[in-house]
Design a protein around this motif. Structure first.
Motif, PDB file in Angstrom:
ATOM      1  N   MET A   1       0.840  -1.205   0.000  1.00 60.45           N
ATOM      2  CA  MET A   1       0.000   0.000   0.000  1.00 60.45           C
ATOM      3  C   MET A   1       0.869   1.246   0.000  1.00 60.45           C
ATOM      4  O   MET A   1       1.794   1.374   0.797  1.00 60.45           O
ATOM      5  CB  MET A   1      -0.900   0.003   1.244  1.00 60.45           C
ATOM      6  CG  MET A   1      -1.661   1.313   1.440  1.00 60.45           C
ATOM      7  SD  MET A   1      -2.623   1.302   2.969  1.00 60.45           S
ATOM      8  CE  MET A   1      -3.211   2.984   2.965  1.00 60.45           C
ATOM      9  N   VAL A   2       0.585   2.192  -0.861  1.00 62.58           N
ATOM     10  CA  VAL A   2       1.296   3.462  -0.898  1.00 62.58           C
ATOM     11  C   VAL A   2       0.361   4.534  -0.365  1.00 62.58           C
ATOM     12  O   VAL A   2      -0.717   4.764  -0.909  1.00 62.58           O
ATOM     13  CB  VAL A   2       1.759   3.810  -2.322  1.00 62.58           C
ATOM     14  CG1 VAL A   2       2.447   5.164  -2.321  1.00 62.58           C
ATOM     15  CG2 VAL A   2       2.684   2.723  -2.854  1.00 62.58           C
ATOM     16  N   THR A   3       0.762   5.190   0.721  1.00 69.12           N
ATOM     17  CA  THR A   3      -0.108   6.178   1.353  1.00 69.12           C
ATOM     18  C   THR A   3       0.103   7.553   0.743  1.00 69.12           C
ATOM     19  O   THR A   3       1.170   7.891   0.240  1.00 69.12           O
ATOM     20  CB  THR A   3       0.176   6.243   2.863  1.00 69.12           C
ATOM     21  OG1 THR A   3      -0.699   7.216   3.441  1.00 69.12           O
ATOM     22  CG2 THR A   3       1.613   6.625   3.150  1.00 69.12           C
ATOM     23  N   ASN A   4      -0.960   8.362   0.793  1.00 69.94           N
ATOM     24  CA  ASN A   4      -0.881   9.748   0.365  1.00 69.94           C
ATOM     25  C   ASN A   4      -0.533  10.670   1.526  1.00 69.94           C
ATOM     26  O   ASN A   4      -0.422  11.879   1.357  1.00 69.94           O
ATOM     27  CB  ASN A   4      -2.221  10.189  -0.256  1.00 69.94           C
ATOM     28  CG  ASN A   4      -2.524   9.455  -1.559  1.00 69.94           C
ATOM     29  OD1 ASN A   4      -1.630   9.269  -2.378  1.00 69.94           O
ATOM     30  ND2 ASN A   4      -3.775   9.053  -1.745  1.00 69.94           N
ATOM     31  N   LEU A   5      -0.371  10.077   2.716  1.00 69.11           N
ATOM     32  CA  LEU A   5      -0.065  10.866   3.907  1.00 69.11           C
ATOM     33  C   LEU A   5       1.314  11.499   3.785  1.00 69.11           C
ATOM     34  O   LEU A   5       2.308  10.813   3.555  1.00 69.11           O
ATOM     35  CB  LEU A   5      -0.118   9.968   5.148  1.00 69.11           C
ATOM     36  CG  LEU A   5       0.193  10.644   6.480  1.00 69.11           C
ATOM     37  CD1 LEU A   5      -0.886  11.660   6.832  1.00 69.11           C
ATOM     38  CD2 LEU A   5       0.315   9.602   7.590  1.00 69.11           C
ATOM     39  N   ASN A   6       1.358  12.805   3.913  1.00 71.92           N
ATOM     40  CA  ASN A   6       2.622  13.530   3.877  1.00 71.92           C
ATOM     41  C   ASN A   6       2.652  14.527   5.035  1.00 71.92           C
ATOM     42  O   ASN A   6       2.059  15.604   4.952  1.00 71.92           O
ATOM     43  CB  ASN A   6       2.800  14.271   2.556  1.00 71.92           C
ATOM     44  CG  ASN A   6       4.156  14.976   2.478  1.00 71.92           C
ATOM     45  OD1 ASN A   6       4.969  14.888   3.392  1.00 71.92           O
ATOM     46  ND2 ASN A   6       4.386  15.667   1.369  1.00 71.92           N
ATOM     47  N   PRO A   7       3.334  14.184   6.138  1.00 74.65           N
ATOM     48  CA  PRO A   7       3.374  15.061   7.312  1.00 74.65           C
ATOM     49  C   PRO A   7       3.875  16.462   7.006  1.00 74.65           C
ATOM     50  O   PRO A   7       3.521  17.414   7.700  1.00 74.65           O
ATOM     51  CB  PRO A   7       4.326  14.323   8.260  1.00 74.65           C
ATOM     52  CG  PRO A   7       4.210  12.896   7.864  1.00 74.65           C
ATOM     53  CD  PRO A   7       4.042  12.921   6.374  1.00 74.65           C
ATOM     54  N   LEU A   8       4.681  16.611   5.964  1.00 69.36           N
ATOM     55  CA  LEU A   8       5.227  17.922   5.640  1.00 69.36           C
ATOM     56  C   LEU A   8       4.160  18.868   5.086  1.00 69.36           C
ATOM     57  O   LEU A   8       4.412  20.065   4.914  1.00 69.36           O
ATOM     58  CB  LEU A   8       6.385  17.780   4.655  1.00 69.36           C
ATOM     59  CG  LEU A   8       7.597  17.007   5.205  1.00 69.36           C
ATOM     60  CD1 LEU A   8       8.705  16.954   4.163  1.00 69.36           C
ATOM     61  CD2 LEU A   8       8.122  17.650   6.494  1.00 69.36           C
ATOM     62  N   SER A 213       1.319   0.486   6.076  1.00 66.68           N
ATOM     63  CA  SER A 213       2.028  -0.777   6.285  1.00 66.68           C
ATOM     64  C   SER A 213       3.308  -0.782   5.462  1.00 66.68           C
ATOM     65  O   SER A 213       3.537   0.091   4.620  1.00 66.68           O
ATOM     66  CB  SER A 213       1.138  -1.964   5.875  1.00 66.68           C
ATOM     67  OG  SER A 213       0.776  -1.867   4.500  1.00 66.68           O
ATOM     68  N   GLY A 214       4.136  -1.764   5.721  1.00 62.96           N
ATOM     69  CA  GLY A 214       5.343  -1.964   4.929  1.00 62.96           C
ATOM     70  C   GLY A 214       6.298  -0.796   4.928  1.00 62.96           C
ATOM     71  O   GLY A 214       6.628  -0.227   5.967  1.00 62.96           O
ATOM     72  N   GLU A 215       6.725  -0.400   3.739  1.00 57.59           N
ATOM     73  CA  GLU A 215       7.712   0.664   3.594  1.00 57.59           C
ATOM     74  C   GLU A 215       7.188   2.023   4.055  1.00 57.59           C
ATOM     75  O   GLU A 215       7.967   2.889   4.469  1.00 57.59           O
ATOM     76  CB  GLU A 215       8.169   0.748   2.137  1.00 57.59           C
ATOM     77  CG  GLU A 215       8.952  -0.478   1.673  1.00 57.59           C
ATOM     78  CD  GLU A 215       9.437  -0.331   0.242  1.00 57.59           C
ATOM     79  OE1 GLU A 215       9.116   0.717  -0.376  1.00 57.59           O
ATOM     80  OE2 GLU A 215      10.128  -1.239  -0.249  1.00 57.59           O
ATOM     81  N   ASP A 216       5.863   2.209   3.998  1.00 59.65           N
ATOM     82  CA  ASP A 216       5.294   3.481   4.451  1.00 59.65           C
ATOM     83  C   ASP A 216       5.499   3.669   5.952  1.00 59.65           C
ATOM     84  O   ASP A 216       5.721   4.787   6.424  1.00 59.65           O
ATOM     85  CB  ASP A 216       3.803   3.543   4.120  1.00 59.65           C
ATOM     86  CG  ASP A 216       3.557   3.664   2.621  1.00 59.65           C
ATOM     87  OD1 ASP A 216       4.445   4.204   1.926  1.00 59.65           O
ATOM     88  OD2 ASP A 216       2.491   3.222   2.155  1.00 59.65           O
ATOM     89  N   VAL A 217       5.398   2.578   6.701  1.00 57.63           N
ATOM     90  CA  VAL A 217       5.633   2.639   8.151  1.00 57.63           C
ATOM     91  C   VAL A 217       7.066   3.106   8.416  1.00 57.63           C
ATOM     92  O   VAL A 217       7.304   4.008   9.230  1.00 57.63           O
ATOM     93  CB  VAL A 217       5.399   1.270   8.810  1.00 57.63           C
ATOM     94  CG1 VAL A 217       5.821   1.304  10.281  1.00 57.63           C
ATOM     95  CG2 VAL A 217       3.936   0.860   8.689  1.00 57.63           C
ATOM     96  N   ILE A 218       7.999   2.501   7.715  1.00 60.04           N
ATOM     97  CA  ILE A 218       9.417   2.857   7.896  1.00 60.04           C
ATOM     98  C   ILE A 218       9.662   4.301   7.507  1.00 60.04           C
ATOM     99  O   ILE A 218      10.385   5.037   8.201  1.00 60.04           O
ATOM    100  CB  ILE A 218      10.304   1.914   7.060  1.00 60.04           C
ATOM    101  CG1 ILE A 218      10.143   0.468   7.564  1.00 60.04           C
ATOM    102  CG2 ILE A 218      11.758   2.349   7.130  1.00 60.04           C
ATOM    103  CD1 ILE A 218      10.855  -0.557   6.716  1.00 60.04           C
ATOM    104  N   ALA A 219       9.039   4.736   6.397  1.00 58.14           N
ATOM    105  CA  ALA A 219       9.239   6.105   5.923  1.00 58.14           C
ATOM    106  C   ALA A 219       8.733   7.125   6.942  1.00 58.14           C
ATOM    107  O   ALA A 219       9.404   8.129   7.226  1.00 58.14           O
ATOM    108  CB  ALA A 219       8.540   6.300   4.582  1.00 58.14           C
ATOM    109  N   ILE A 220       7.541   6.884   7.493  1.00 62.18           N
ATOM    110  CA  ILE A 220       6.969   7.818   8.473  1.00 62.18           C
ATOM    111  C   ILE A 220       7.799   7.819   9.751  1.00 62.18           C
ATOM    112  O   ILE A 220       8.082   8.879  10.331  1.00 62.18           O
ATOM    113  CB  ILE A 220       5.500   7.456   8.763  1.00 62.18           C
ATOM    114  CG1 ILE A 220       4.654   7.711   7.521  1.00 62.18           C
ATOM    115  CG2 ILE A 220       4.965   8.250   9.961  1.00 62.18           C
ATOM    116  CD1 ILE A 220       3.223   7.237   7.632  1.00 62.18           C
TER     117      ILE A 220
END
Length: 318
Positions: A1-8, A213-220
């Protein structure tokens, strides 16, 4: 899953905290805390266990800077415990000095035990609860169970220190139990922070956070670690500057002491030299006095002999 969430997209997470003491392990979570306030827009925030108030003041700063209609409450005895160590009223006094001028209009510091404060909040009224009190499994579970009914249908509970496994810390154990039952997200840096969704209705950005999930968790995680790490480095830099200033002051004091000691040594040397000279003069005077005494004894003896002879001559003339 690729999230559109961008904290910036929420620049509040880049804000410089107005309160960064030397006593908080929460600094690395402040950017996320401000981000969370922005995406949740909570009406009521409660913190259980405030200590020096770095985390709580971060919540309050975000509320003020974002101009949100939010009521905030910090609950603590401000007496310390087995984990933080005991302390006096100076901790709360220091926090009030910073807090009251900035946040007193919408925030309240409640000096109380967690159980005693329960009656001040109706069920279903708290949107964001931060549990950071005593960290044993039994106590933190008790805090969770007692305050859970106070949460709204948009309720989120934060647990600090979920990544500490030493001594009798047991937050990690409770967290492992709760994350099986609720949507969640967690961070491993800064002693660990658990984000627990105990309600049902959430804004889109928060739902994306707990669904990643996955790489998005690590990125955040990596993003907020880096944002938080800069605050830790800033605090350490301030501490180093403080130490450097103390060393400079100590060096100046040592220099003054050295100069004063040199001056004192010079004066002592002069005084000692005078004492030596006086001792020499006293010795010479004693020698002179001794000579005078011997001479006077000799003169007395001669006078006595002469006087005796005069007496004898006088007797013969008769």
């Amino acid at each position: 899953m690729v999230t559109n969430l961008n904290p910036l997209n929420n620049p509040i997470c880049l804000a410089e905290p107005r309160r960064l003491t030397q006593f908080s392990s929460w600094h690395e979570h402040i950017p996320f805390a401000m981000f969370l306030i922005d995406i949740l827009r909570p009406k009521v925030i409660v913190e259980l266990g405030t200590f020096y108030g770095d985390s709580y003041c971060a919540f309050c700063q975000a509320v003020r800077d974002l101009d949100i209609n939010t009521s905030c409450y910090a609950i603590d005895t401000w007496l310390g415990d087995h984990h933080t160590g005991t302390y006096g009223q100076e901790v709360l006094a220091d926090l009030r000095t910073h807090h009251d001028p900035l946040y007193a209009k919408f925030s309240k510091l409640i000096q109380s035990s967690f159980n005693e404060a329960l009656s001040q909040f109706k069920d279903g009224t708290i949107d964001l609860l931060h549990i950071d009190g005593f960290h044993s499994y039994e106590v933190v579970r008790h805090d969770f169970e007692m305050w859970l009914p106070k949460m709204t249908k948009e309720g989120v509970i934060l647990f600090h220190d979920i990544n500490i496994f030493e001594r009798d810390f047991g937050v990690w154990r409770l967290w492992n139990e709760l994350k099986k039952r609720y949507l969640h997200f967690d961070f491993t840096h800064g002693s660990g922070l658990g984000v627990l969704a105990v309600g049902k209705d959430y804004p889109k950005e928060f739902r994306e956070l707990v669904d990643v999930s996955g790489e998005d968790v690590i990125a955040i995680r990596n993003l907020f670690f880096m944002l938080g790490q800069r605050l830790t480095l800033k605090t350490r830099q301030c501490k180093l500057v403080e130490i450097e200033q103390k060393l400079t002051t100590t060096n100046e004091e040592a220099k003054k002491w050295w100069l004063n000691s040199q001056e004192a040594w010079s004066k002592w040397s002069e005084t000692n030299q005078r004492l030596v000279e006086l001792q020499q003069k006293l010795t010479e005077a004693n020698e002179e006095a001794k000579k005078w005494w011997l001479n006077s004894q000799e003169a007395w003896s001669k006078w006595s002999e002469t006087n005796q002879r005069l007496v004898e001559l006088q007797q013969k003339l008769k």
